[in-house]
Design an enzyme around this catalytic site. Structure first.
Site, PDB file in Angstrom:
ATOM      1  N   SER A 127     -53.604  14.201  39.181  1.00 12.14           N
ATOM      2  CA  SER A 127     -54.847  14.930  39.161  1.00 12.14           C
ATOM      3  C   SER A 127     -54.600  16.613  38.932  1.00 12.14           C
ATOM      4  O   SER A 127     -53.745  17.114  39.226  1.00 12.14           O
ATOM      5  CB  SER A 127     -55.605  14.839  40.525  1.00 12.14           C
ATOM      6  OG  SER A 127     -56.568  15.509  40.800  1.00 12.14           O
ATOM      7  N   TYR A 153     -55.985  16.147  49.241  1.00 12.12           N
ATOM      8  CA  TYR A 153     -56.124  15.289  48.248  1.00 12.12           C
ATOM      9  C   TYR A 153     -54.969  15.821  47.161  1.00 12.12           C
ATOM     10  O   TYR A 153     -54.243  14.964  46.408  1.00 12.12           O
ATOM     11  CB  TYR A 153     -57.391  15.164  47.449  1.00 12.12           C
ATOM     12  CG  TYR A 153     -57.373  14.510  46.083  1.00 12.12           C
ATOM     13  CD1 TYR A 153     -57.254  13.061  45.997  1.00 12.12           C
ATOM     14  CD2 TYR A 153     -57.645  15.397  44.910  1.00 12.12           C
ATOM     15  CE1 TYR A 153     -57.188  12.376  44.976  1.00 12.12           C
ATOM     16  CE2 TYR A 153     -57.718  14.454  43.610  1.00 12.12           C
ATOM     17  CZ  TYR A 153     -57.487  13.022  43.660  1.00 12.12           C
ATOM     18  OH  TYR A 153     -57.369  12.437  42.425  1.00 12.12           O
TER      19      TYR A 153
END
Length: 322
Positions: A127, A153
């Site tokens: 990501s 995350y």
């Protein structure tokens, strides 16, 4: 020549379902795995699968990576695409342990499964969150991401990248870490911004703007991301002894207020805004330097924001009853 078999984790999700369709169209055999995480309704994912579930070259398994390598199917594959993950920056601040369990331990269990079965090639979905608020823009793959993560995350995705590199070093795993940049389009998760904005507009409600609205994201249409994955698979299948990290973005950051205006135009409704405090863990901007992916994979995103939003708005009424 026998067909290559691709094992896709998270196959019933947003990106995973688009990828399976593309791979089946391109002539691969696809083995898909999903655990139907409760982040959004199972029926939505089942609808995603419906488009290709009956394809003769597709096989589906329901299993959970958190349960360890033994919980995964005893299948053979030439290459793995690891998309399965618990997503979302905001929720990770509230539930950090769940992100470690899913994204770190889940990745470790998959790598062990690959080692045990002798599968030597992996495409890992990371990501843009790993760049945090990096001062250097656009974001290049050689930035020191160990110093930039600002959410659980992001940390879980970076840990996944590091595990992949470890298995490359120890077990000669050929691997490509691909950092995705704000993927959107048909089948997008209901909790993501564009999906929420369209629903709010259609319901006559105000759109929440966290902060001043100056934050920007490098929105990348799902078909462009999937094309990057397909190109990454070809690269891995035709090369040996490789470990690379690439950005799969659009290299065109869009400020939040500009996005909301564009969504309003796509829906045909003037947005009403409601300003809220900034969200914890949110970054100011995502901005991909895609030169490495262009050189290595021939990656070249094609879809404008206007066209991508048009396709999303056209698709959305098909799922309103789910």
């Amino acid at each position: 020549m026998p067909l290559s078999t691709v094992f896709v984790t998270g196959c019933a999700g947003f990106i995973g379902s688009h990828l399976c369709e593309r791979l089946l169209h391109d002539g691969y055999r696809v083995v898909g795995l999903d655990n139907f995480d409760s982040l959004y309704p199972r029926a939505v994912k089942e609808q995603n699968l419906a488009a290709f579930a009956q394809h003769p070259h597709f096989t589906f398994y329901e299993a959970d990576l958190r349960r360890g390598p033994a919980a995964l199917p005893a299948v053979q594959a030439d290459i793995v695409v690891h998309l399965a993950a618990k997503a979302g920056v905001g929720p990770s601040v509230q539930q950090p342990a769940a992100y470690v369990e899913n994204n770190v331990m889940g990745t470790l269990h998959l790598l062990e499964w690959m080692r045990e079965r002798g599968v030597r090639k992996l495409f890992f979905a990371s990501s843009s969150s790993v760049y945090g608020n990096s001062a250097e823009k656009p974001f290049r793959e050689d930035v020191n991401t160990l110093a930039t993560c600002i959410s659980p995350y992001a940390a879980s995705k970076l840990a996944g990248e590091q595990l992949v590199h470890t298995y490359h070093h120890l077990y000669q795993l050929d691997a490509l870490n691909a950092r995705f940049f704000t993927v959107y389009g048909p089948r997008q998760r209901p909790d993501l911004a564009i999906h929420k904005f369209v629903r709010l507009l259609q319901a006559g409600q105000a759109i929440p703007v966290f902060g001043t609205g100056s934050t920007a994201r490098d929105y990348t249409f799902v078909a462009d991301t999937v094309d990057g994955i397909a190109r990454g698979l070809q690269y891995l299948l035709t090369n040996h002894g490789v470990f690379e990290t690439v950005n799969l973005g659009n290299s065109r950051p869009v400020p939040l207020l500009t996005l909301i205006e564009a969504v309003g135009q796509a829906v045909g409704i003037e947005p009403e805004l409601r300003f809220e405090p900034p969200q914890a863990g949110d970054v100011d901007i995502t901005f991909a330097d895609i030169r490495k992916a262009q050189t290595l994979l021939g990656y070249a995103p094609q879809t404008s924001l206007t066209e991508g939003l048009r396709q999303f708005v056209t698709w959305l009424p098909q799922v309103q009853e789910v």
